[in-house]
Design a protein around this motif. Structure first.
Motif, PDB file in Angstrom:
ATOM      1  N   VAL A  91     -23.928 -34.781 -16.460  1.00  0.00           N
ATOM      2  CA  VAL A  91     -23.279 -33.627 -16.177  1.00  0.00           C
ATOM      3  C   VAL A  91     -22.940 -33.517 -14.835  1.00  0.00           C
ATOM      4  O   VAL A  91     -21.978 -32.962 -14.300  1.00  0.00           O
ATOM      5  N   GLU A  92     -24.066 -33.499 -13.930  1.00  0.00           N
ATOM      6  CA  GLU A  92     -23.934 -33.139 -12.595  1.00  0.00           C
ATOM      7  C   GLU A  92     -23.010 -33.994 -11.847  1.00  0.00           C
ATOM      8  O   GLU A  92     -22.219 -33.426 -11.068  1.00  0.00           O
ATOM      9  N   ALA A  93     -22.932 -35.313 -12.042  1.00  0.00           N
ATOM     10  CA  ALA A  93     -21.858 -36.039 -11.471  1.00  0.00           C
ATOM     11  C   ALA A  93     -20.272 -35.619 -11.957  1.00  0.00           C
ATOM     12  O   ALA A  93     -19.667 -35.719 -10.793  1.00  0.00           O
ATOM     13  N   ALA A  94     -20.233 -35.168 -13.276  1.00  0.00           N
ATOM     14  CA  ALA A  94     -18.881 -34.606 -13.548  1.00  0.00           C
ATOM     15  C   ALA A  94     -18.719 -33.418 -12.898  1.00  0.00           C
ATOM     16  O   ALA A  94     -17.378 -33.371 -12.405  1.00  0.00           O
ATOM     17  N   ARG A  95     -19.497 -32.580 -12.838  1.00  0.00           N
ATOM     18  CA  ARG A  95     -19.291 -31.443 -11.929  1.00  0.00           C
ATOM     19  C   ARG A  95     -19.133 -31.443 -10.365  1.00  0.00           C
ATOM     20  O   ARG A  95     -18.256 -30.927  -9.810  1.00  0.00           O
ATOM     21  N   MET A  96     -19.585 -32.537  -9.663  1.00  0.00           N
ATOM     22  CA  MET A  96     -19.456 -32.894  -8.442  1.00  0.00           C
ATOM     23  C   MET A  96     -18.014 -33.437  -8.279  1.00  0.00           C
ATOM     24  O   MET A  96     -17.601 -33.447  -7.305  1.00  0.00           O
ATOM     25  N   ASP A  97     -17.725 -34.163  -9.149  1.00  0.00           N
ATOM     26  CA  ASP A  97     -16.298 -34.691  -9.280  1.00  0.00           C
ATOM     27  C   ASP A  97     -15.082 -33.813  -9.392  1.00  0.00           C
ATOM     28  O   ASP A  97     -14.068 -34.041  -9.243  1.00  0.00           O
ATOM     29  N   GLY A  98     -15.398 -32.471  -9.706  1.00  0.00           N
ATOM     30  CA  GLY A  98     -14.676 -31.655 -10.081  1.00  0.00           C
ATOM     31  C   GLY A  98     -14.018 -31.235 -11.368  1.00  0.00           C
ATOM     32  O   GLY A  98     -13.030 -30.723 -11.549  1.00  0.00           O
ATOM     33  N   ALA A  99     -14.746 -31.978 -12.301  1.00  0.00           N
ATOM     34  CA  ALA A  99     -14.316 -31.833 -13.777  1.00  0.00           C
ATOM     35  C   ALA A  99     -14.754 -30.483 -14.431  1.00  0.00           C
ATOM     36  O   ALA A  99     -15.740 -30.028 -14.112  1.00  0.00           O
ATOM     37  N   GLY A 100     -13.825 -29.906 -14.827  1.00  0.00           N
ATOM     38  CA  GLY A 100     -14.116 -28.479 -15.408  1.00  0.00           C
ATOM     39  C   GLY A 100     -14.589 -28.495 -16.698  1.00  0.00           C
ATOM     40  O   GLY A 100     -14.808 -29.734 -17.352  1.00  0.00           O
ATOM     41  N   PRO A 101     -14.883 -27.566 -17.472  1.00  0.00           N
ATOM     42  CA  PRO A 101     -15.259 -27.651 -18.917  1.00  0.00           C
ATOM     43  C   PRO A 101     -14.308 -28.549 -19.820  1.00  0.00           C
ATOM     44  O   PRO A 101     -15.081 -29.330 -20.632  1.00  0.00           O
ATOM     45  N   TRP A 102     -13.133 -28.129 -19.723  1.00  0.00           N
ATOM     46  CA  TRP A 102     -12.207 -28.829 -20.784  1.00  0.00           C
ATOM     47  C   TRP A 102     -12.152 -30.312 -20.599  1.00  0.00           C
ATOM     48  O   TRP A 102     -12.056 -31.100 -21.416  1.00  0.00           O
ATOM     49  N   ARG A 103     -12.203 -30.684 -18.940  1.00  0.00           N
ATOM     50  CA  ARG A 103     -12.031 -32.002 -18.636  1.00  0.00           C
ATOM     51  C   ARG A 103     -13.216 -32.985 -19.057  1.00  0.00           C
ATOM     52  O   ARG A 103     -13.035 -34.321 -19.521  1.00  0.00           O
ATOM     53  N   PHE A 104     -14.256 -32.253 -18.838  1.00  0.00           N
ATOM     54  CA  PHE A 104     -15.567 -33.029 -19.055  1.00  0.00           C
ATOM     55  C   PHE A 104     -15.814 -33.157 -20.843  1.00  0.00           C
ATOM     56  O   PHE A 104     -16.294 -34.183 -21.007  1.00  0.00           O
ATOM     57  N   PHE A 105     -15.189 -32.157 -21.643  1.00  0.00           N
ATOM     58  CA  PHE A 105     -15.306 -32.190 -22.997  1.00  0.00           C
ATOM     59  C   PHE A 105     -14.387 -33.626 -23.360  1.00  0.00           C
ATOM     60  O   PHE A 105     -14.705 -34.401 -24.195  1.00  0.00           O
ATOM     61  N   PHE A 106     -13.035 -33.390 -22.896  1.00  0.00           N
ATOM     62  CA  PHE A 106     -12.132 -34.537 -23.372  1.00  0.00           C
ATOM     63  C   PHE A 106     -12.373 -35.886 -22.811  1.00  0.00           C
ATOM     64  O   PHE A 106     -12.057 -36.615 -23.722  1.00  0.00           O
ATOM     65  N   ASP A 107     -12.881 -36.106 -21.537  1.00  0.00           N
ATOM     66  CA  ASP A 107     -12.815 -37.203 -20.776  1.00  0.00           C
ATOM     67  C   ASP A 107     -14.172 -37.909 -21.203  1.00  0.00           C
ATOM     68  O   ASP A 107     -14.339 -39.397 -20.860  1.00  0.00           O
ATOM     69  N   ILE A 108     -15.203 -37.010 -21.169  1.00  0.00           N
ATOM     70  CA  ILE A 108     -16.598 -37.707 -21.256  1.00  0.00           C
ATOM     71  C   ILE A 108     -17.102 -37.542 -22.643  1.00  0.00           C
ATOM     72  O   ILE A 108     -17.698 -38.544 -23.244  1.00  0.00           O
ATOM     73  N   LEU A 109     -17.156 -36.325 -23.262  1.00  0.00           N
ATOM     74  CA  LEU A 109     -17.995 -36.308 -24.331  1.00  0.00           C
ATOM     75  C   LEU A 109     -17.374 -36.791 -25.496  1.00  0.00           C
ATOM     76  O   LEU A 109     -18.130 -37.485 -26.470  1.00  0.00           O
ATOM     77  N   LEU A 110     -15.827 -36.657 -25.667  1.00  0.00           N
ATOM     78  CA  LEU A 110     -15.323 -37.434 -26.903  1.00  0.00           C
ATOM     79  C   LEU A 110     -15.343 -38.796 -27.069  1.00  0.00           C
ATOM     80  O   LEU A 110     -15.637 -39.278 -28.145  1.00  0.00           O
ATOM     81  N   PRO A 111     -15.206 -39.539 -25.767  1.00  0.00           N
ATOM     82  CA  PRO A 111     -15.430 -40.995 -25.929  1.00  0.00           C
ATOM     83  C   PRO A 111     -16.565 -41.422 -26.146  1.00  0.00           C
ATOM     84  O   PRO A 111     -16.890 -42.418 -26.911  1.00  0.00           O
ATOM     85  N   LEU A 112     -17.754 -40.622 -25.729  1.00  0.00           N
ATOM     86  CA  LEU A 112     -19.144 -40.886 -25.977  1.00  0.00           C
ATOM     87  C   LEU A 112     -19.649 -40.604 -27.577  1.00  0.00           C
ATOM     88  O   LEU A 112     -20.266 -41.095 -28.041  1.00  0.00           O
ATOM     89  N   SER A 113     -19.077 -39.658 -27.946  1.00  0.00           N
ATOM     90  CA  SER A 113     -19.134 -39.195 -29.442  1.00  0.00           C
ATOM     91  C   SER A 113     -18.320 -39.902 -30.566  1.00  0.00           C
ATOM     92  O   SER A 113     -18.104 -39.702 -31.553  1.00  0.00           O
ATOM     93  N   ARG A 114     -17.642 -41.075 -30.276  1.00  0.00           N
ATOM     94  CA  ARG A 114     -16.433 -41.683 -31.014  1.00  0.00           C
ATOM     95  C   ARG A 114     -17.246 -42.073 -32.310  1.00  0.00           C
ATOM     96  O   ARG A 114     -16.500 -42.031 -33.378  1.00  0.00           O
ATOM     97  N   THR A 115     -18.505 -42.995 -32.101  1.00  0.00           N
ATOM     98  CA  THR A 115     -18.795 -43.432 -33.292  1.00  0.00           C
ATOM     99  C   THR A 115     -19.566 -42.385 -34.171  1.00  0.00           C
ATOM    100  O   THR A 115     -19.472 -42.445 -35.342  1.00  0.00           O
ATOM    101  N   ASN A 116     -20.029 -41.266 -33.782  1.00  0.00           N
ATOM    102  CA  ASN A 116     -20.517 -40.169 -34.505  1.00  0.00           C
ATOM    103  C   ASN A 116     -19.462 -39.393 -35.318  1.00  0.00           C
ATOM    104  O   ASN A 116     -19.489 -39.216 -36.184  1.00  0.00           O
ATOM    105  N   ILE A 117     -18.433 -39.208 -34.478  1.00  0.00           N
ATOM    106  CA  ILE A 117     -17.202 -38.839 -35.329  1.00  0.00           C
ATOM    107  C   ILE A 117     -16.637 -39.647 -36.344  1.00  0.00           C
ATOM    108  O   ILE A 117     -16.199 -39.121 -37.357  1.00  0.00           O
ATOM    109  N   ALA A 118     -16.424 -41.016 -36.316  1.00  0.00           N
ATOM    110  CA  ALA A 118     -16.143 -42.003 -37.169  1.00  0.00           C
ATOM    111  C   ALA A 118     -17.127 -41.935 -38.444  1.00  0.00           C
ATOM    112  O   ALA A 118     -16.566 -41.937 -39.505  1.00  0.00           O
ATOM    113  N   ALA A 119     -18.469 -41.694 -38.088  1.00  0.00           N
ATOM    114  CA  ALA A 119     -19.501 -41.604 -39.293  1.00  0.00           C
ATOM    115  C   ALA A 119     -18.874 -40.332 -40.007  1.00  0.00           C
ATOM    116  O   ALA A 119     -19.124 -40.108 -41.183  1.00  0.00           O
TER     117      ALA A 119
END
Length: 282
Positions: free
Chosen positions: A175-203
């Motif tokens: 989360v801190e790395a994404a904030r330092m790279d300038g990722a806003g809340p929506w970019r963090f959500f779509f670019d980081i959280l969603l790919p990491l949650s792919r298997t949970n979403i599928a289940a």
């Protein structure tokens, strides 16, 4: 060293084949029954091999009418069930993702209280709140509509809880790395959280699709127009015959068709489903 015990191998395989037979037997009987005329079931025994009326029965059920008072073809009711199941599935996943994201990564007053209020709704299934929910839908003029079929069922405390647990396992350094790279809340959500949650979403997709597809009580209450009948509720309507014989061949064909989409979803997403349930690494 693994000890070789032939009798244990035989016993395990025999148990496996017995279980498969017990599960497959009703499906086999339904398939056979759909190939016989309706009059074949009035003689007191169930046929165990195929008849010669299969093409006529399946053609009538699929493209003309389901039978026994249901004048809508099965393909159209399957489309209604598919719209309802996908609407409920995508709605539950979208709302639960956003709810869990807000609860885990945003700081606001009564954050934990909001989560526990959502979690407590697990004690209030649709059957308990059916009367006020029906009144709201009726007052909004949503009876006999796809919105009325899906909207009251898209909130999910279970999915919110599962996504919350998934998001809590994400390291704070990410989360801190994404904030330092300038990722806003929506970019963090779509670019980081969603790919990491792919298997949970599928289940969850598999579980929620089957839940939406098998809905019976709610569609039964709010649909009086044949154009919005779903497949599962129509099977019960086909059994409700006041006079005359029940067309068991058409009912069995309709039942088999009702099984196909959930089975296809489970088979198609089996690997992601299992991985989403057992994989702890993100």
């Amino acid at each position: 060293m693994i000890e070789n015990r032939p009798w244990l191998t035989f016993a395990s395989h025999a148990t496996l084949f017995t279980g498969i037979a017990l599960v497959a037997l009703p499906v086999w009987l339904a398939l056979v029954a759909s190939t016989h005329p309706a009059s074949a079931f009035g003689v007191g025994h169930i046929p165990l091999w195929f008849g010669d009326a299969g093409a006529e029965t399946w053609g009538t059920v699929l493209f003309e009418k389901a039978g026994n008072g249901v004048d809508t073809p099965v393909w159209f009711m399957m489309l209604n069930s598919l719209i309802m199941a996908l609407g409920i599935t995508f709605g539950k996943i979208a709302i639960s993702l956003l709810s869990a994201y807000a609860i885990v990564f945003f700081r606001f007053p009564f954050r934990n209280l909001c989560f526990w209020v959502i979690f407590m709704t697990l004690m209030l299934p649709v059957e308990v709140r059916i009367v006020p929910t029906y009144e709201v839908v009726a007052n909004l003029d949503l009876l006999n509509s796809y919105t009325g079929l899906t909207l009251p069922l898209i909130a999910s405390a279970t999915a919110t809880f599962l996504f919350r647990q998934c998001f809590l396992s994400i390291p704070g350094e990410l989360v801190e790395a994404a904030r330092m790279d300038g990722a806003g809340p929506w970019r963090f959500f779509f670019d980081i959280l969603l790919p990491l949650s792919r298997t949970n979403i599928a289940a969850l997709f598999v579980i929620l699709f089957i839940y939406g597809w098998n809905q019976y009580l709610w569609p039964l209450l709010i649909t009086t127009d044949d154009a919005y009948y779903t497949l599962v509720m129509s099977i019960k309507r086909m059994l409700s015959v006041t006079d005359g014989d029940i067309a068991w061949n058409q009912i069995m064909a309709t039942t088999l068709l009702a099984m196909l989409p959930p089975v296809a979803v489970v088979i198609g997403m089996q690997k992601l489903f299992v991985k989403g349930l057992v994989d702890s690494e993100k």
